[in-house]
Design an enzyme around this catalytic site. Structure first.
Site, PDB file in Angstrom:
ATOM      1  N   GLN A 173     -33.642 -16.557 -47.028  1.00  0.00           N
ATOM      2  CA  GLN A 173     -34.076 -17.057 -48.339  1.00  0.00           C
ATOM      3  C   GLN A 173     -35.554 -17.414 -48.264  1.00  0.00           C
ATOM      4  OE1 GLN A 173     -30.799 -19.937 -49.931  1.00  0.00           O
ATOM      5  NE2 GLN A 173     -30.585 -19.788 -47.745  1.00  0.00           N
ATOM      6  N   ASN A 174     -36.134 -17.269 -47.076  1.00  0.00           N
ATOM      7  CA  ASN A 174     -37.509 -17.718 -46.891  1.00  0.00           C
ATOM      8  C   ASN A 174     -38.498 -16.712 -47.444  1.00  0.00           C
ATOM      9  OD1 ASN A 174     -36.341 -19.841 -45.691  1.00  0.00           O
ATOM     10  ND2 ASN A 174     -36.838 -19.253 -43.592  1.00  0.00           N
ATOM     11  N   ILE A 175     -39.607 -17.260 -47.942  1.00  0.00           N
ATOM     12  CA  ILE A 175     -40.606 -16.418 -48.568  1.00  0.00           C
ATOM     13  C   ILE A 175     -41.830 -16.308 -47.665  1.00  0.00           C
ATOM     14  CG2 ILE A 175     -39.828 -16.810 -50.924  1.00  0.00           C
ATOM     15  CD1 ILE A 175     -41.742 -19.132 -51.170  1.00  0.00           C
ATOM     16  N   ASP A 176     -41.728 -16.899 -46.455  1.00  0.00           N
ATOM     17  CA  ASP A 176     -42.904 -16.953 -45.579  1.00  0.00           C
ATOM     18  C   ASP A 176     -43.148 -15.656 -44.821  1.00  0.00           C
ATOM     19  OD1 ASP A 176     -40.919 -17.064 -43.572  1.00  0.00           O
ATOM     20  OD2 ASP A 176     -41.055 -19.247 -43.415  1.00  0.00           O
ATOM     21  N   HIS A 185     -35.042 -13.912 -51.578  1.00  0.00           N
ATOM     22  CA  HIS A 185     -35.893 -14.499 -52.614  1.00  0.00           C
ATOM     23  C   HIS A 185     -37.301 -13.906 -52.591  1.00  0.00           C
ATOM     24  CE1 HIS A 185     -33.076 -18.256 -52.557  1.00  0.00           C
ATOM     25  NE2 HIS A 185     -32.534 -17.208 -53.130  1.00  0.00           N
ATOM     26  N   CYS A 244     -56.635  -4.782 -63.497  1.00  0.00           N
ATOM     27  CA  CYS A 244     -56.895  -5.071 -64.923  1.00  0.00           C
ATOM     28  C   CYS A 244     -58.390  -5.288 -65.149  1.00  0.00           C
ATOM     29  CB  CYS A 244     -56.154  -6.333 -65.370  1.00  0.00           C
ATOM     30  SG  CYS A 244     -54.419  -6.136 -65.695  1.00  0.00           S
ATOM     31  N   GLY A 252     -30.365 -23.514 -40.968  1.00  0.00           N
ATOM     32  CA  GLY A 252     -31.495 -24.165 -41.646  1.00  0.00           C
ATOM     33  C   GLY A 252     -31.542 -23.962 -43.146  1.00  0.00           C
ATOM     34  N   THR A 253     -30.385 -23.993 -43.780  1.00  0.00           N
ATOM     35  CA  THR A 253     -30.367 -23.917 -45.250  1.00  0.00           C
ATOM     36  C   THR A 253     -29.340 -24.899 -45.786  1.00  0.00           C
ATOM     37  OG1 THR A 253     -29.713 -22.565 -47.169  1.00  0.00           O
ATOM     38  CG2 THR A 253     -28.931 -21.813 -45.013  1.00  0.00           C
TER      39      THR A 253
HETATM   40  P1  OAD Z   1     -33.540 -26.500 -48.337  1.00  0.00           P
HETATM   41  O1  OAD Z   1     -34.739 -27.366 -48.231  1.00  0.00           O
HETATM   42  O2  OAD Z   1     -32.670 -26.670 -49.512  1.00  0.00           O
HETATM   43  O3  OAD Z   1     -32.627 -26.697 -47.040  1.00  0.00           O
HETATM   44  C1  OAD Z   1     -33.183 -26.677 -45.754  1.00  0.00           C
HETATM   45  C2  OAD Z   1     -32.143 -27.219 -44.799  1.00  0.00           C
HETATM   46  O4  OAD Z   1     -32.634 -27.069 -43.483  1.00  0.00           O
HETATM   47  C3  OAD Z   1     -31.838 -28.689 -45.002  1.00  0.00           C
HETATM   48  O5  OAD Z   1     -30.444 -28.874 -44.959  1.00  0.00           O
HETATM   49  C4  OAD Z   1     -32.501 -29.385 -43.812  1.00  0.00           C
HETATM   50  O6  OAD Z   1     -31.757 -30.489 -43.341  1.00  0.00           O
HETATM   51  C5  OAD Z   1     -32.483 -28.287 -42.790  1.00  0.00           C
HETATM   52  N1  OAD Z   1     -33.601 -28.362 -41.802  1.00  0.00           N
HETATM   53  C6  OAD Z   1     -34.895 -28.631 -42.009  1.00  0.00           C
HETATM   54  N2  OAD Z   1     -35.593 -28.531 -40.865  1.00  0.00           N
HETATM   55  C7  OAD Z   1     -34.705 -28.185 -39.909  1.00  0.00           C
HETATM   56  C8  OAD Z   1     -34.791 -27.932 -38.516  1.00  0.00           C
HETATM   57  N3  OAD Z   1     -35.938 -28.008 -37.850  1.00  0.00           N
HETATM   58  N4  OAD Z   1     -33.647 -27.612 -37.857  1.00  0.00           N
HETATM   59  C9  OAD Z   1     -32.457 -27.532 -38.499  1.00  0.00           C
HETATM   60  N5  OAD Z   1     -32.323 -27.760 -39.803  1.00  0.00           N
HETATM   61  C10 OAD Z   1     -33.422 -28.073 -40.508  1.00  0.00           C
HETATM   62  O7  OAD Z   1     -34.056 -24.998 -48.189  1.00  0.00           O
HETATM   63  P2  OAD Z   1     -33.250 -23.659 -48.509  1.00  0.00           P
HETATM   64  O8  OAD Z   1     -31.815 -23.848 -48.307  1.00  0.00           O
HETATM   65  O9  OAD Z   1     -33.930 -22.584 -47.768  1.00  0.00           O
HETATM   66  O10 OAD Z   1     -36.263 -20.701 -53.431  1.00  0.00           O
HETATM   67  O11 OAD Z   1     -33.544 -23.501 -50.056  1.00  0.00           O
HETATM   68  C11 OAD Z   1     -33.056 -22.384 -50.774  1.00  0.00           C
HETATM   69  C12 OAD Z   1     -34.018 -21.959 -51.842  1.00  0.00           C
HETATM   70  O12 OAD Z   1     -34.311 -23.072 -52.677  1.00  0.00           O
HETATM   71  C13 OAD Z   1     -35.364 -21.506 -51.335  1.00  0.00           C
HETATM   72  O13 OAD Z   1     -35.370 -20.146 -50.971  1.00  0.00           O
HETATM   73  C14 OAD Z   1     -36.292 -21.770 -52.466  1.00  0.00           C
HETATM   74  C15 OAD Z   1     -35.704 -23.014 -53.062  1.00  0.00           C
HETATM   75  O14 OAD Z   1     -35.753 -23.075 -54.442  1.00  0.00           O
HETATM   76  C16 OAD Z   1     -37.425 -20.046 -53.682  1.00  0.00           C
HETATM   77  O15 OAD Z   1     -38.409 -20.168 -53.041  1.00  0.00           O
HETATM   78  C17 OAD Z   1     -37.384 -19.111 -54.821  1.00  0.00           C
END
Ligand code: OAD
Length: 409
Positions: free
Chosen positions: A178-181, A198, A233, A320-321
């Site tokens: 889901q990462n955009i990086d 995404h 453009c 990590g999501t």
């Molecule tokens: P979230 O920020 O919702 O979730 C990230 C998860 O990773 C959280 O549960 C954190 O606890 C966990 N986390 C953070 N750092 C960590 C680490 N070092 N080790 C283990 N876990 C860690 O991010 P996503 O689930 O990716 O959309 O969010 C989904 C989408 O929501 C994204 O793609 C974005 C956003 O709207 C767009 O950019 C279009």
């Protein structure tokens, strides 16, 4: 309703099916509809009548029936290791948590997440920054903030290295990120095994003429908090301006008779513009090819998932999501129910049933998994040596805390 009673009720629904459950518990007035609602996570005192409750409880029961159930035979970190060793078509679903160790914030972590920071700065609904209608109405908010989530480009984390390792071992079916990086590219993940659900910063497209450029082209604008305009453009417009204008002169007209007045958008226009094109044409706004809320996910996501991976996948590893954004959050419920599912993140998730949950910094968790599997994880930030593994809670014994021993943290 007590947790135990609620769990039994959901279990009963799955055992006897929807029709029988409704007859047993609702038609026969065994429980009130509001009480049943609580078993499915719905609050009983919402300001709506019973008709509303019947409707949403119906939906909640269908959802419950579609929810994947935990497989009882997989529970421990060593079960996860054996699965990694034995399975050959591993689906890895990743989110922002796998890049936080590189200094890129995730979205929803308390205090540090991008959305949490925006909330603290007074944005009432931070997800609106990625809303396509808002962007088209006024792209300045996005450009004001986007610099904070710009990719670091050439750095990777141990978790990216872990996914690459699965690929090198011929086990990676698909990485749904889901990462955009776009860090998967730097980690060498084969595009044939990668779905950027995404989109990403890798390219950017003009909202007007659809010209596409490498994403890096707009980075200087993003860093300067300036709305990036489309160079295609700009070139087209300047070429048009250099072309001599054909002026139609009305018979008997002279330059003095051509009146000038203020147009509908405040631009000064002349009567020569009487074809209605009063606006000074502007170059289009560039948008990074990130999937905004309100935009469709790429077709490759649905095609690969339904036509290819659903049949093949034999293990799902989610890292990590928060699994809060559909349709990615629905993948575990969509794939066959006997495919095991391992969840790795800092915080537990309650809305999806996983088989093994490993809680901690994902870089440490994957390091420990590799150590136990006897696989070398070649990354300077990988944990050297053993991690501490302990039970996370008193639940069903499938949630584990994985931490760096004090001396190596
Ligand atoms: P979230 O920020 O919702 O979730 C990230 C998860 O990773 C959280 O549960 C954190 O606890 C966990 N986390 C953070 N750092 C960590 C680490 N070092 N080790 C283990 N876990 C860690 O991010 P996503 O689930 O990716 O959309 O969010 C989904 C989408 O929501 C994204 O793609 C974005 C956003 O709207 C767009 O950019 C279009």
């Amino acid at each position: 309703m007590k947790m135990e009673e609620a769990r039994n009720m959901r279990e009963r629904l799955r055992t006897i099916g929807l029709e029988e459950f409704v007859r047993e518990n609702i038609t026969n007035d065994k429980y009130s509809i509001r009480k049943i609602a609580t078993a499915f996570g719905i609050r009983p005192y919402l300001p709506y009548g019973d008709a509303f409750y019947y409707q949403i409880v119906g939906q909640a029961m269908l959802r419950e029936l579609a929810r994947r159930q935990k497989l009882p035979q997989y529970n421990t970190i060593d079960d996860a290791v054996s699965l990694l060793q034995s399975k050959k078509n591993i689906m890895v679903i990743t989110g922002a948590g796998i890049s936080t160790s590189l200094g890129i914030p995730d979205f929803r972590s308390k205090n540090t997440g991008f959305y949490s920071q925006l909330l603290a700065r007074g944005f009432e609904s931070p997800e609106d920054v990625f809303d396509i209608e808002n962007f088209d109405m006024d792209p300045r908010t996005f450009y004001e903030l986007a610099g904070e989530i710009l990719p670091v480009l050439d750095k990777t984390s141990p978790t990216h290295a872990f996914i690459r390792l699965l690929q090198d071992k011929g086990k990676l079916l698909t990485n749904y990120t889901q990462n955009i990086d776009n860090i998967e590219a730097a980690a060498g993940i084969d595009p044939a095994h990668l779905i950027q659900c995404h989109g990403s910063w890798a390219t950017a497209t003009c909202r007007k003429c659809k010209a596409q450029v490498p994403g890096a082209t707009i980075f200087s604008d993003v860093k300067a908090k300036r709305v990036a305009r489309c160079t295609a453009c700009v070139q087209r417009l300047s070429a048009q301006q250099q072309q001599p204008k054909k002026r139609k002169r009305a018979p008997n007209s002279n330059s003095n008779s051509s009146s000038r007045s203020r147009g509908k958008h405040g631009h000064v226009y002349s009567d020569d513009d009487s074809d209605g094109q009063y606006d000074i044409p502007e170059p289009g706004v560039m948008k990074p090819d990130i999937t905004f809320f309100g935009e469709q996910l790429p077709n490759t996501f649905f095609d690969r998932l339904t036509d290819h991976d659903r049949e093949k996948v034999d293990l799902v590893v989610i890292v990590g999501t928060s699994m809060k954004v559909a349709p990615v959050s629905e993948i575990p419920n969509f794939i066959p129910k006997d495919v095991p599912c391992v969840y790795i993140s800092r915080e537990p998730v309650e809305h999806i049933n996983f088989d093994v949950t490993l809680l901690g910094y994902c870089d440490d968790v994957v390091s420990e998994l590799c150590r136990r599997a006897g696989w070398g994880l070649d990354h300077p930030m990988a944990l050297k040596g053993k991690a501490d593994v302990s039970r996370f809670d008193e639940g069903d014994g499938s949630r584990w805390k994985v931490t760096r021993p004090v001396e190596s943290s």
